[in-house]
Enzyme design. Structure first.
Site, PDB file in Angstrom:
ATOM      1  CG  ASP A  11     -39.006   7.441 -16.207  1.00  0.00           C
ATOM      2  OD1 ASP A  11     -38.813   8.642 -15.977  1.00  0.00           O
ATOM      3  OD2 ASP A  11     -39.974   7.000 -16.867  1.00  0.00           O
ATOM      4  CG  ASP A 101     -37.856  12.952 -16.491  1.00  0.00           C
ATOM      5  OD1 ASP A 101     -37.802  12.607 -17.678  1.00  0.00           O
ATOM      6  OD2 ASP A 101     -38.920  13.148 -15.896  1.00  0.00           O
ATOM      7  CD  GLU A 102     -38.332   8.344 -20.324  1.00  0.00           C
ATOM      8  OE1 GLU A 102     -38.754   7.388 -20.954  1.00  0.00           O
ATOM      9  OE2 GLU A 102     -38.928   9.433 -20.256  1.00  0.00           O
TER      10      GLU A 102
END
Length: 414
Positions: A11, A101-102
């Site tokens: 993350d 983003d993860e």
DNA sequence: TCTGGGGTCCTAGGACCC
DNA sequence: TCTGGGGTCCTAGGACCC
């Protein structure tokens, strides 16, 4: 000694803000916010003052007087997010991307190549830092749920491995809000019963959990308590619905704007559907009034819809219904359109001409005419850009509170 | 001087069918 | 002469996540 941890959750930290600080070194170490009227992302320096995403700009400034607002570099976010995912893909093909983003990774089959989960986590963090200049936190555990909690604990810029022999000790003291699915409302409900930590939650009888949290969440928490999370890491699937919304903020939401706004939203949604050869049978509108109370109205038709005009008409009918059911509300603060029950629509269905009185019917005279219009608009836009031709874009151009590029970052794969 | 935009999932009631 | 139980679909509302 093997930790038993084979699932990773990676993350990026304060992603958009970190990108800005990476691109503009003079911003490093300073409280910054991406956005203006509304905070789209805040750096850790700003978060320390309580600044959060979704917050209005003036409120953020009040919390943090030195806050620096920066314009977003949205295409960079997409590019860098994709590059991070490519780094993750170097360690295992089993990558489940959750958002820009993860992602989750299953490294069960990779440990003999790269080392154990802790080693892989460190390699990921180093590569993302060195090659892309960004901080990323990694959690590793035996299950997805635990790995996700571990990465939250690892933030900012850290690595936390939960050995399978120490799961209870790790979880029990943590606040319930770290459990996926427990938000502010549920957290408050639990707090009223004296339940604040995951350990206290796990110690609650199964029946109590279910009545407190509902069947599904109760079962999930029960599984977490019993260390029985069996969800697998699986490649990200396609979206089940497409939507667009427009908030009016403090600008006047004059009734005569309802139709142009719905046209604009329908245009976005239907355009995305057509671009992916998709269509949906269910149309849902949401009307939010001043005071954040919102209502929804939906319609499920026989034929899947992807025509801009048809979607606009259905949405108008639904909004009219919502408004007539709530005649005492006079101020609208948001309008939204969503299409679900999606199906593939690979080619234009050239069926026998059908009665022209149902524009939703593919192959009907009206349906065919709309198809032709939509596709010429799509063609012009492909050649000359979105703004070349469109619905009421002039009327609405200065009303957009959030750039289209930001919207696109949040879109899921159709 | 108020709260963005994209989604997912769950619940509960009702209609309808077998 | 009145009614079981299961399943599916639709609608509306709500919590939650990023």
């Amino acid at each position: 000694m093997p930790s038993g941890a084979t699932i990773l959750h990676a993350d990026l930290d304060a992603f958009y803000a970190s990108v800005e600080q990476m691109l503009q070194p003079e911003l490093r170490g300073l409280p910054i916010a991406v956005g203006g009227g509304v905070v789209l992302a805040a750096s850790y320096e700003a978060k320390r003052f309580g600044v959060q995403g979704g917050m209005s700009g003036w409120r953020a400034k009040r919390l943090c007087p030195d806050l620096i607002f920066v314009q977003g570099h949205y295409s960079e976010y997409q590019r860098l997010g994709d590059q991070v995912m490519a780094v993750l893909g170097d360690f295992t093909p089993l990558v489940q991307r959750i958002s820009i983003d993860e992602a989750f990774l299953d490294v069960t089959g990779s440990v003999h190549l790269f080392g154990d989960a802790a080693t892989i986590g460190e390699q990921i963090r180093r590569r993302v830092r060195v090659e892309l200049g960004l901080p990323i936190s990694v959690g590793a555990a035996r299950t997805k749920h635990l790995a996700k909690i571990a990465s939250q604990v690892a933030k900012p810029d850290g690595l936390v491995v939960v050995p399978s022999s120490a799961e209870r000790e790790f979880l029990d003291p943590l606040p319930v809000g770290l459990v996926w699915g427990i938000g502010p409302v549920t957290r408050q409900r639990l707090a009223e019963r004296g339940i604040c930590t995951i350990g206290q939650l796990a110690a609650s009888p199964d029946g109590a959990l279910r009545s407190l949290l509902g069947n599904a969440l109760g079962t999930k928490v029960g599984a977490l308590a019993a260390n029985d999370d069996r969800r697998r890491v699986q490649p990200t699937g396609r979206a089940g619905s497409v939507g667009a919304q427009s908030a009016f903020g403090r600008r006047d939401a004059a009734p005569e704007l309802i139709r142009p706004v719905l046209g604009h939203l329908a245009d976005r949604v239907a355009g995305r559907l057509r671009a992916k050869h998709r269509a949906g049978r269910t149309v849902t509108v949401r009307v939010r009034f001043a005071g954040m109370r919102s209502v929804t109205r939906s319609h499920t038709g026989v034929y899947p819809v992807c025509s801009t005009l048809t979607l606009t008409e259905i949405a108008e009918r639904l909004v009219d219904k919502a408004l007539s059911d709530h005649a005492t509300e006079y101020q609208i603060s948001l309008l939204a359109i969503s299409v679900s029950n999606l199906v593939d629509q690979p080619v234009l269905q050239l069926e026998l001409p059908l009665p022209p009185d149902d524009p939703e019917r593919p192959g009907s005279r009206i349906g065919a005419a709309r198809w032709a219009i939509d596709h010429s608009v799509d063609d012009v836009r492909r050649k000359f850009g979105r703004s070349a031709v469109g619905y009421a874009s002039v009327v609405l151009s200065d009303r957009r509170s959030v750039p289209d590029e930001f919207r696109e970052l949040a879109e899921h794969e159709l």
